[in-house]
Structures are given as C-alpha cells and as structure tokens.
Motif scaffolding. Structure first.
Motif, PDB file in Angstrom:
ATOM      1  N   GLY A 145       0.820  -1.208   0.000  1.00 22.04           N
ATOM      2  CA  GLY A 145       0.000   0.000   0.000  1.00 22.04           C
ATOM      3  C   GLY A 145       0.852   1.255   0.000  1.00 22.04           C
ATOM      4  O   GLY A 145       0.533   2.235  -0.682  1.00 22.04           O
ATOM      5  N   SER A 146       1.955   1.242   0.738  1.00 26.42           N
ATOM      6  CA  SER A 146       2.845   2.401   0.787  1.00 26.42           C
ATOM      7  C   SER A 146       3.526   2.631  -0.557  1.00 26.42           C
ATOM      8  O   SER A 146       3.761   3.778  -0.955  1.00 26.42           O
TER       9      SER A 146
ATOM     10  N   ALA B 105       1.034   4.428  -2.602  1.00 25.34           N
ATOM     11  CA  ALA B 105       0.952   5.825  -2.147  1.00 25.34           C
ATOM     12  C   ALA B 105       2.150   6.623  -2.654  1.00 25.34           C
ATOM     13  O   ALA B 105       2.002   7.772  -3.108  1.00 25.34           O
TER      14      ALA B 105
ATOM     15  N   VAL C 212      -5.405   0.900  -1.790  1.00 26.47           N
ATOM     16  CA  VAL C 212      -4.858   2.252  -1.957  1.00 26.47           C
ATOM     17  C   VAL C 212      -5.098   2.800  -3.361  1.00 26.47           C
ATOM     18  O   VAL C 212      -5.296   4.007  -3.526  1.00 26.47           O
TER      19      VAL C 212
ATOM     20  N   MET D  82      -4.539  11.189   0.283  1.00 29.20           N
ATOM     21  CA  MET D  82      -3.292  10.457   0.428  1.00 29.20           C
ATOM     22  C   MET D  82      -2.541  10.753   1.731  1.00 29.20           C
ATOM     23  O   MET D  82      -1.930   9.855   2.313  1.00 29.20           O
TER      24      MET D  82
ATOM     25  N   VAL E 268      -3.908   8.488   4.242  1.00 27.94           N
ATOM     26  CA  VAL E 268      -3.532   7.101   3.946  1.00 27.94           C
ATOM     27  C   VAL E 268      -2.115   6.818   4.437  1.00 27.94           C
ATOM     28  O   VAL E 268      -1.845   5.763   5.026  1.00 27.94           O
TER      29      VAL E 268
ATOM     30  N   LEU F 226      -1.203   3.934   7.086  1.00 21.98           N
ATOM     31  CA  LEU F 226      -0.245   2.866   6.796  1.00 21.98           C
ATOM     32  C   LEU F 226       0.909   2.881   7.787  1.00 21.98           C
ATOM     33  O   LEU F 226       1.438   1.830   8.157  1.00 21.98           O
TER      34      LEU F 226
ATOM     35  N   VAL G 213     -10.899   5.040   3.218  1.00 20.61           N
ATOM     36  CA  VAL G 213     -10.439   3.736   2.734  1.00 20.61           C
ATOM     37  C   VAL G 213     -11.308   3.248   1.584  1.00 20.61           C
ATOM     38  O   VAL G 213     -10.839   2.571   0.663  1.00 20.61           O
TER      39      VAL G 213
END
Length: 465
Positions: free
Chosen positions: A140-141, A144, A206, A214, A217, A221, A271
């Motif tokens: 997910g990172s 992002a 994501v 973002m 997010v 995370l 989300v």
C-alpha cells in the motif's frame, strides 16, 4: 529470551533507556520549537535499542554488517538529498520498507520454526498478524509513493462497485491461508500465499483512493506498520519492537483520526476511496465565470497600506520553494508597520506539518504561525490575505455548498477578508479536483505565475514604495 550472565542485565537496562528516550523524544514533536531536538532524542533511543538487540544476535555477523552498510548507504543519501516537496513520498516509502521488513520477519519465523511446529498459539497469531498487516502496509505504501511521485495517476483507480467485495474477499482468503499456515507443519507455500494475498489487498485498497486523501492514507499505513512491528516483537519476545511498534501504532492512529476530522471525513470513507485526484476542475452549476488579474505592483500597494496581512501557504509554495522569498517579503512588510501572520491548515500540503516545516526552514517566527482554529476569526478583520498555492483548504464551498464533495470540511475562512490575493500558476483545481469559488469573488484578485517569482516581484515593488 535473555541470555544468562552480564548481558541478561545490560540488555534490559539499555532497552529501558531506549524506551524513555522514545517517549521523551516523541513528546518533543508536539511543537515546532522542540521538534528537532525531540527527533534527535528519539533517534539516539533507537540507536541504543539497535545496539541492545545486536548484543543478543547469534548469527553470521557478516550478513548483519552487510545489511547495516547497505541500509546506511541507501538511507542517508536519500534523506539528505530529498527535497521538501518530496518528503511525503519519502515518508511513505520508508514506512513501507518497515512493513516489508516485518513481513519478511514473519516469513523467516515460519521457516525457522518448521511451519510453527510446537510453537505457542500466541506466537502463531502474532506472526500471522504481522505477516498480513506488514505486507498490506508495504505494498500500500508503494502505491501511495507512486501516486505522490506521479508515477501513477493521482485520481482514484478502482473497479467500481465490485472493489470492496474483492478487497474483503482477498482479506478473507489471506486470513484462511494464515490459519492453515499456523496449524503446524504446513507447506511454505501457505505463508507465501498469505503474503501475496495481503499484498493484493494493500494494492487494491490504496489504488482507488484519490490524491486528496493520500496524507491520511500515509498516516494510516504508518500506524499499521507500527502495529505489525509490535506483533512481530511479541512473536520474537523482543521488548524493543513491542514498545516502539506500539508507540508508532498509537501515535499514527491518533494522527490519522485528527487528519480525518480536519477533513470532515471518516476513516472508512477514506479507505473506500473514490475522492480526489489530478483531474479537471468541475463547476457545480456549469456557469462560466471570470476572474480579476492583478500585478505585483498592485499587490504590493495593497499590502503596504494594510494594517494586517495573513499569508496562507499551500502546496504551491512548497513546489516553488518560495518560503524564503515569503519570509523576505514579510520582513519588509513588518518594517513598514504591517503585521504579518501565517494561517496553517492541518492538512495543507501533502503531510501533517508540511507548511510548518517549510516556514521553520526559512526561520519564520513560530509565534507568527497560527493554527486554523486560532486564525479563522481574524480574517474578517484582515485587510489583505495572500494565498500562495493553497486551494482545497480555502474553498468556501466546503462551508456553503451542500452538494460539494468537500462540504463540511473545516477550511480557512479567507473569503471573509477585505481583499484576497491568490498566487497560482493557472486556474487548475487542487488535489480534490473541485473548483474553488474563492477565485471568482469580487474581493479576490489572481496573480498568475510561479509563486517564488511572484513573491520576489512583489518584494521588489515593496522596496520601491
């Protein structure tokens, strides 16, 4: 397990010192005056924790040293050379690396215990939790990072109505694979399946989230990485990982909630995705409007004869690296008897505190930085508000238009100022992709161009007055 002998006494003492420094350093991050010192204190604590952990290592030290050298060679130059505008994506990337490391630790624990044979149930549960959450956080990172770095489109990328059922289904499958992995003696393919399924969850969760959300997010995370590290520490009986992970998880969770509140959005709604991104501005009523352009000379005259000027910094200031030019302009205004303040929105820029860091870098007085709740009542008494690249956080639709996607989001009430000067490159929308009616108000003038160049031109005009 702690070894017998002197190390069994020294290591716990070192851990206690490290924990104290973690907490004391974290407390320093609550204010700009003490943030740098707090960061250094926490870093020293982490160094002590690393040393204490290495004292317990019973492994081939060549691999340990190699890992430290490689990490240092990558991390230090990256951190030193990153521009402030790229700091959010670096935070996302470094946070993701932590989640990835935890996922690999969980895999290594599975292998070293021969598929959790004869392992206590709490070790199995903690390891599987770390594997799933760590993998979700890592992948997910990366997404992002890609969105913030514009390697991927900032707009939501999703599968429509089937997006959430697919995400839930993948998560359920990951949990099922984790249960099978934890039964004892399972094939290694099951733990690999856990990591792959969790990776898909991280990517597909994501991707549909727009650029406007973002920053939240990234914070979420980060909290997940901390919780996964704490779980891994529980499985490995490593007190340092447990404490550090819980501190990161707790602080990240609190920050995520505060940011969601600042945007008047719930974490589940964020989300769920589908909001914000780099897209064309959309007018709510389809009516064509005109804006008033101004010049650096006119802007200088307006501010020079004002009693109070409020500067509203945004991402445009960060991109142009205009903070030093802004400081020089403010200093010149103050020499003419004008009071200058800075209005800071909690989610201005691309991460919490982005504007504070930029302005602190330019040696702007901390006393001049005013949070949204402290400054909003002053706009109606302000002669000129100078908006530098801020868009969504100044959009009055959030207060006046129930049909707006950002309705209810707390904003800076710049439209209540006697005069507003907006510095922008173009009429493009902000990260939320929503048109800003502020630009079309009678008391608003637009000064188009690069923010740094525009501010420097205004400064030169002020000198000539």
């Amino acid at each position: 397990m702690l070894p017998d002998g002197p190390l069994g006494v020294v290591v716990p003492i070192l851990y206690i010192i490290a924990f104290a420094l973690f907490i004391y350093g974290l407390s320093g991050l609550t204010g700009p005056r003490t943030a740098v010192r707090g960061n250094w204190i926490a870093a020293v604590g982490m160094g002590i924790a690393v040393v204490a952990t290495l004292l317990l290592v019973r492994a081939n030290w060549i691999w340990v040293v190699a890992g430290l050298v490689i990490g240092t060679l990558i991390g230090v130059p990256s951190a030193r050379n990153v521009r402030m505008t790229q700091m959010p994506q670096m935070v996302a990337l470094f946070n993701g690396v932590g989640g990835g490391a935890v996922a690999l630790i969980a895999w290594a624990e599975f292998r070293s215990s021969t598929g959790f044979l004869d392992e206590p149930l709490y070790v199995v549960i903690a390891t599987m939790f770390a594997a799933i959450v760590g993998s979700v956080s890592f992948w997910g990172s990366l997404i992002a990072y890609g969105k913030l770095q514009e390697l991927l489109p900032g707009r939501p990328i999703g599968l429509g109505r089937v997006q959430q059922p697919i995400n839930i289904g993948l998560l359920v499958l990951a949990v099922v694979a984790a249960v099978v992995s934890g039964l004892g003696g399972a094939s290694e393919w099951w733990i690999i399946a856990v990591l792959v399924l969790a990776a898909l969850v991280g990517v597909l969760v994501v991707l549909p989230i727009g650029g406007a959300d973002m920053p939240v997010v990234i914070s979420l995370l980060n909290a997940m990485t901390g919780l996964s590290a704490a779980a891994a520490g529980l499985a490995l009986s490593n007190t340092a990982m447990i404490v550090a992970g819980m501190i990161v998880g707790a602080s990240g969770s609190i920050l995520t909630n505060q940011m969601a509140v600042a945007m008047n959005r719930t974490i589940p709604a964020i989300v769920a995705g589908g909001f914000g991104g780099t897209q064309a501005a959309v007018s709510g009523d389809g009516v064509e409007r005109t804006v008033k352009s101004t010049s650096a000379a006119d802007a200088a005259i307006q501010m020079a004869y004002a009693s109070q000027v409020i500067v509203v910094p945004g991402y445009g200031m960060a991109v142009a690296q205009a903070q030093h030019a802004v400081k020089d302009m403010a200093k010149l205004l103050e020499s003419k008897g004008v009071e200058v303040k800075y209005a800071i929105h909690p989610v201005a820029g691309r991460m919490p505190g982005h504007m504070n860091v930029l302005l602190a870098e330019a040696d702007v007085s901390y006393d001049a930085l005013k949070e949204m709740d402290d400054i909003n009542d002053e706009f109606s008494r302000t002669d000129v508000t100078l908006v530098i690249g801020a868009n969504d956080v100044t959009n009055p639709s959030a207060r006046t238009d129930p049909s707006s996607p950002i309705h209810g989001m707390p904003i800076l009430n710049v439209d209540e100022s006697h005069n507003v000067i907006v510095l922008k490159r173009s009429m493009g929308s902000g990260f939320a992709g929503v048109e800003n009616p502020l630009f079309f108000l009678d008391n608003t003038s637009m000064l188009f161009g690069d923010a740094k160049s525009s501010v420097m031109e205004v400064t030169e005009e002020l000198k000539a007055l």
